[in-house]
Write an enzyme that holds these catalytic residues in place. Structure first.
Site, PDB file in Angstrom:
ATOM      1  N   VAL A 111      38.229  42.702  37.533  1.00 14.81           N
ATOM      2  CA  VAL A 111      37.952  41.263  37.663  1.00 14.81           C
ATOM      3  C   VAL A 111      38.987  40.395  36.963  1.00 14.81           C
ATOM      4  CG1 VAL A 111      35.470  41.528  37.956  1.00 14.81           C
ATOM      5  CG2 VAL A 111      36.432  41.386  35.649  1.00 14.81           C
ATOM      6  N   GLY A 112      40.062  40.995  36.478  1.00 10.87           N
ATOM      7  CA  GLY A 112      40.998  40.243  35.640  1.00 10.87           C
ATOM      8  C   GLY A 112      41.677  39.082  36.340  1.00 10.87           C
ATOM      9  N   GLU A 113      41.999  39.236  37.611  1.00 13.92           N
ATOM     10  CA  GLU A 113      42.845  38.235  38.257  1.00 13.92           C
ATOM     11  C   GLU A 113      42.214  37.526  39.443  1.00 13.92           C
ATOM     12  OE1 GLU A 113      47.216  39.994  37.873  1.00 13.92           O
ATOM     13  OE2 GLU A 113      45.683  41.533  37.824  1.00 13.92           O
TER      14      GLU A 113
HETATM   15 MO1  MOS Z   1      48.655  41.139  35.112  1.00 14.98          MO
HETATM   16  S1  MOS Z   1      49.992  39.813  35.917  1.00 14.98           S
HETATM   17  O1  MOS Z   1      48.896  42.480  36.116  1.00 14.98           O
HETATM   18  O2  MOS Z   1      48.956  41.368  33.486  1.00 14.98           O
END
Ligand code: MOS
Length: 753
Positions: free
Chosen positions: A715-717
């Site tokens: 879910v980070g991006e």
């Molecule tokens: Mo993210 S841009 O893959 O740290």
């Protein structure tokens, strides 16, 4: 070794499983009380301070540095320039794989971009080093800087992102456009953006002979270790990196940067520990950024609003000396099921630091243009933009033809729209006002991000005292990895989380892969899961082969690990404590190992993505053009949720990036000098609390049986994708004005068109 013993979260009710529980951050108390030591908080005895001198020109060479003046400063110990920089075992311009980026380590007097390091001044105090660096008063031979998307002749890059083809074609777009009764063709521009986590790159480096010990924030410990080993010509095991806490990363800490390595070079040169911390303006050059893009989208649809053609072309910039090409057009590979799709890229080279991965590289830039273009197509078809998306979202991945491993997008649209109140939205723009007379607009954007996995390893230990240990060199960038991964570890070992010692954040632990690509929880989580399964299998072997165990002979029925016991699967009344099994076997502990990696066969069969739908409200002053995002609701389906509290926080953070992309963030590069003119957080606008609207992230239930055994997608991006477009579309709906240059600022809204 910094003290990274973690405090425990307050008690929460658990229902047999740690996974899925909203535990608070295990490191939260350390962080809010200031007890968590970040890299720059380290002060080993005898430590010196290093300060970078950076170039104020973007292209040319350094003709003179007044090293004598700097050295005359009473506190200055050493000045390192290309003239006396210690030899390295490897040329920093050597590039042996696409994940290795060329670095500026004082290898020559050439200047390739503004804010490039040109010298390191080392002194007894930070003040002396800073003043010494100012004494260098460089003189340059200046060459004209090549700036912006029209800086030079363009070319088709060999690959975009990491190894993706620059051009992809499915079907005949020109025929599709010819057959279309509704068409749009517009160009959208996105600016250069710089990562700017709260914590700048920092390093405290200490050498002991050929052994290097460093404190530095890292999203990829093993990759950093390997890079340092190559440059210094020492074995990777001689390098010990501690990175227990990061003050954000956003991609710029994925690979160890030139300035961090200069800190290690400085420490070796003076034979004492050295601290080097980038000043905020020094973040705008040597540590990567998001490249600007100019994207042209041509869409065609029939009279019923069925997409027949989608052409997404991107022009972007890379540096003159390395290759990273923002893969913006690739955003059109997965979302909309047009009969014909072509995506392409071209690039120029300019006098700027090499661009890098930044917060959904490609997806963020590409989706803001795509979602704007889709909105314009819906408008051309006279359709509600949500209805248009519901009609045209892809049922199978259009480019690859693979089915999705799971796709709960329709449910995201439904839950998000209902919560937001989308049904009350007038079709035409400029129809809503609030009580203060502000124009109100509502917009929607579709969110998507691939469910990636890298390769990671973990080691699990069960001890005779009933406790367990999980070791993994994972990275907590602030996202909550210490907590979520410990939850997975506790379940993998069948232990109460309080019985678990979770070790992470240092390079001597098993390599967890890079914390990037929103892949860390899946990769590290699966390594942990498998290490747990391995150690439990070994323990079960001991018990089921031992006539004295109540589990004797349970081999075929199998056992379950729970609450520090093994239980017969077919008869849970027959069970034994781990401690008793180990005790009888005369073992102090037993260990297991696991790896986490993508399943190549499943990947060949299925397209794996997280999905979401974002709804945004903006209010615009009709006279002054001032804009504010006031309400954003996102509904996201991203596989199994390990910790809903952390996931809410990740998604909300991503949605704030989206607001930032749409309305705030841009680096302004001086076209004459090639210097970023707003290299500070006063003029490089990011949303402060007052800019952040009411935010809601709805977690849509999704069980994906194919991504990995735990069903984790990451879910980070994904939060930034969809949101930026939704806000832009809301600005149009409020005003009737379509701004195609990001960020949408007042001047762009009111300029005559
Ligand atoms: Mo993210 S841009 O893959 O740290």
């Amino acid at each position: 070794m910094p003290d990274i013993a973690l405090t425990r979260a307050p008690a929460h009710v658990r229902h047999g499983s740690n996974i899925g529980q909203p535990l608070t951050r295990r490191d939260g108390v350390l962080k809010v009380t200031g007890a968590a030591k970040y890299a720059a908080d380290q002060h080993p005895a005898g430590m010196l301070h290093a300060v970078l001198a950076v170039s104020s020109i973007a292209r040319g060479r350094v003709a003179f540095l007044d090293v004598a003046a700097a050295k005359a400063h009473p506190g200055v110990v050493e000045v390192i320039t290309p003239a006396n920089r210690p030899t390295l075992a490897q040329d920093p311009d050597e590039k042996s794989d696409p994940f290795m980026f060329r670095l500026d380590l004082l290898q020559s007097d050439r200047v390739r971009y503004a804010n490039q390091p040109i010298a390191v001044v080392i002194a007894e105090t930070l003040e002396a080093a800073t003043e010494g660096a100012a004494q260098l008063a460089p003189r340059y031979e200046v060459e004209p800087a090549r700036v912006g998307l029209d800086a030079a002749e363009s070319f088709v890059p060999p690959a975009v992102g990491v190894g993706n083809p620059a051009q992809v074609t499915r079907g005949d777009v020109e025929a599709g456009l010819a057959a279309s009764t509704r068409k749009t063709a517009e160009t959208y521009e996105t600016p250069a953006q710089f990562h700017n986590p709260m914590e700048p790159h920092a390093i405290v480096a200490a050498w002991d002979g050929d052994t290097l010990s460093i404190d530095t924030p890292s999203q990829g410990l093993a990759v950093a270790q390997a890079r340092l080993a190559g440059l210094f010509g020492i074995p990777p095991d001689n390098i010990h990196i501690r990175s227990p806490f990061l003050g954000g990363g956003f991609g710029c800490k994925g690979f160890i940067s030139g300035p961090q390595i200069l800190g290690a070079i400085a420490a070796r040169a003076v034979g004492r520990p050295v601290k080097l911390v980038l000043r905020r303006e020094q973040m705008f050059g040597p540590v990567g950024h998001r490249a600007p893009t100019r994207q042209t989208l041509r869409l065609g649809a029939d009279q019923d609003g069925n997409l027949l053609a989608l052409d997404h072309h991107t022009k972007t910039i890379s540096s003159t000396f390395d290759d990273f090409f923002e893969p913006a057009s690739d955003a059109s590979h997965t979302l909309y099921g047009s009969a014909a799709i072509v995506t392409s890229h071209e690039a120029v080279r300019g006098d700027i630091g090499t661009p890098l991965f930044m917060r959904a590289p490609g997806e963020a830039t590409g989706s803001v243009a795509l979602e704007s273009a889709i909105d314009e197509m819906a408008q051309a078809c006279g359709m509600d933009p949500l209805a248009f998306r519901l009609k045209n979202y892809a049922e199978v991945e259009p480019i690859s033809g693979r089915p999705f491993s799971s796709k709960a997008l329709r449910e995201c649209y439904r839950q998000g729209a209902e919560r937001f109140g989308w049904a009350r939205r007038p079709l035409a723009p400029r129809r809503m006002r609030d009580a203060d007379g502000l124009l109100v607009g509502w917009g929607v954007g579709t969110a998507t991000f691939p469910a990636l996995m890298f390769a990671g390893n973990a080691k699990a230990v069960l001890r005779r005292d009933g406790s367990g240990v999980m070791e993994i060199g994972a990275h907590d960038m602030g996202q909550g990895a210490w907590t979520a991964l410990a939850q997975i570890a506790a379940d993998a070992l069948g232990l109460d989380i309080d019985q678990l010692e979770f070790r992470s954040g240092t390079s001597d632990l098993p390599d967890a892969g890079i914390a990037g690509g929103s892949a860390h929880t899946a990769t590290a989580g699966m390594a942990i899961h498998n290490a747990g399964a391995d150690v439990i299998a070994r323990l079960a072997n001991l018990a089921t082969n031992d006539q004295r165990s109540p589990l004797f002979g349970a081999g075929n029925a199998g056992v379950i690990a729970r609450d520090g016991r093994l239980l017969r699967r077919d008869d849970e009344s027959r069970s034994e404590r781990y401690a008793d099994i180990l005790g009888r076997a005369g073992l102090a502990q037993i260990e297991g190992h696991g790896t986490g990696a993508a399943d190549a066969a499943a990947q060949a069969d299925y397209a794996m993505h997280a999905h979401g739908a974002v709804f945004a409200e903006v209010k615009v002053d009709p006279d002054l053009g001032q804009m504010r995002a006031t309400r954003v609701v996102g509904a996201f389906a991203a596989g199994r949720i390990i910790n809903p509290r952390m996931v809410q926080s990740q998604l909300q953070g991503g949605m704030i990036w989206g607001v930032s992309f749409a309305l705030h963030e841009q680096a302004v590069i001086d076209p004459r000098s090639g210097r970023p003119m707003n290299a500070n957080l006063a003029e490089y606008h990011i949303p402060v609390n007052a800019d952040v609207p009411s935010l809601e992230a709805i977690l849509v239930e999704e069980r994906d049986p194919h991504v990995n055994a735990l069903g984790i997608k990451g879910v980070g991006e994904i939060g930034i994708t969809g949101t930026a477009g939704a806000v832009a579309n809301a600005v149009w709906h409020a005003t009737g004005i379509r701004v195609r240059k990001f960020p949408i600022t007042i001047d762009r809204l009111i300029e005559p068109r």
